[in-house]
Design an enzyme around this catalytic site. Structure first.
Site, short mmCIF file in Angstrom:
data_model
loop_
_atom_site.label_atom_id
_atom_site.label_comp_id
_atom_site.label_asym_id
_atom_site.label_seq_id
_atom_site.Cartn_x
_atom_site.Cartn_y
_atom_site.Cartn_z
N TYR A 61 0.83 -1.20 0.00
CA TYR A 61 0.00 0.00 0.00
C TYR A 61 0.87 1.25 0.00
CZ TYR A 61 -3.98 -2.99 1.35
OH TYR A 61 -4.96 -3.96 1.40
N SER A 62 0.70 2.06 -1.04
CA SER A 62 1.47 3.30 -1.20
C SER A 62 2.97 3.04 -1.02
CB SER A 62 0.99 4.38 -0.22
OG SER A 62 -0.33 4.76 -0.51
#
Length: 323
Positions: A61-62
């Site tokens: 995530y990110s």
């Protein structure tokens, strides 16, 4: 807040989990709608104040910044022993060989990277993000077992696979005396119910906790069908998941709106209440980007749908392609 056991394990989790895919540096990874650290921290703090102790993230995530933001916030707002941190492994975090998948090398490398980003020496739940067709499941399950024995993970879980694959993994673990999965993080909502066919009955029989992601279908169940948001415009993954069945899904979303209007509550509360009434579901994973999203979700815990309402919510559904 209510707390329940995660499947047949002894781990107690809140009946709602805060997902962190929407938290991270927007310029990194594939979630340009994500909230930066300053915007994310009040939501994480509100979740803790609301009694949520279950936080779900993933290494990808990110580009890892979601784990970093979550780790710093939990350190500031909660005692480590009071929270349950779940993260995932599979997606490549760099270029080159051995950069992805569920080999022993990838798992051992990525768990240490996640622990460093989260600022903790263990995670409560370490999950495989997808099935890896290129690695023997025996290698994966033994590596995960070794993580548990080393104290780097308290429990292990899985996400997004076919029921026969999940059953095979559990069988391999049991046959060899290794740690079994205690949870399944799968896609389940009023617009995608294919998991009801095989995965949910399997989890019920095996005593596996179910923690559905996208419980509100990436917001499609919470607003008028043609209303656009920053995420709906930029989230290519969600578009791929839902656009092929758009006409049928619109009818279901309109039924959610109708029942919510009759009740005088939000559509999100109706959609979450439908999930929460399923005996297999332990804790839906919320993708909150506003404090009001959390407040809606907590309110949903007290919404009890009638059998007639459940029938009306479900009757318009048509079979969907498996994703």
């Amino acid at each position: 807040m209510e707390y329940v056991k995660l499947g047949r394990s002894g781990l107690e989790v809140s009946k709602l989990s805060l997902g962190t895919m929407s938290f991270g540096v927007p310029e990194r990874g594939n979630t340009p709608w994500s909230l930066d650290e300053e915007q994310s921290r009040p939501i994480i703090k509100k979740a803790i104040e609301s009694g949520i102790n279950f936080f779900s993230t993933a290494n990808m995530y990110s580009d890892g910044t979601s784990e970093e933001i979550l780790g710093r916030a939990l350190k500031d707002f909660a005692h480590r022993d009071e929270v349950v941190i779940a993260t995932k492994v599979f997606v490549p975090m760099r270029k080159g060989p051995n950069a992805m998948g569920l080999s022993r090398k990838a798992i051992m490398t990525e768990v240490d990277n996640s622990l460093r980003r989260l600022g903790t020496d263990y995670v409560d739940l370490y999950q495989i993000h997808r099935w890896d067709p290129n690695t023997p499941i025996e290698e994966t399950m033994e590596a995960l077992h070794d993580l548990v024995k080393a104290g780097k993970a308290r429990y292990i879980g899985a996400s997004s696979m076919l029921a026969w694959q999940f059953a095979k993994a559990q069988h391999v673990a049991e046959r060899n005396g290794w740690t079994r999965f205690v949870s399944m993080e799968n896609r389940l909502n009023l617009l995608y119910r294919e998991e009801e066919r095989e995965m949910l009955p399997l989890c019920r029989d095996e005593g596996v906790g179910v923690t559905p992601y996208l419980p509100l279908a990436a917001g499609r169940l919470t607003r008028d069908w043609n209303e656009q948001t920053v995420r709906s415009e930029k989230d290519q993954v969600a578009k791929a998941l839902f656009n092929k069945t758009e006409e049928a899904d619109r009818k279901v979303a309109e039924r959610v709106a109708e029942i919510a209007a009759n009740r005088g509550i939000s559509r999100a509360q109706i959609a979450l209440a439908w999930l929460l009434q399923k005996e297999e579901v332990t804790a839906p994973i919320l993708g909150s980007t506003k404090i009001s999203h959390l407040e809606d979700a907590v309110s949903a815990l007290s919404v009890k749908l009638t059998s007639e309402e459940i029938t009306r919510l479900e009757e318009l559904y048509i079979p969907h392609p498996f994703v």
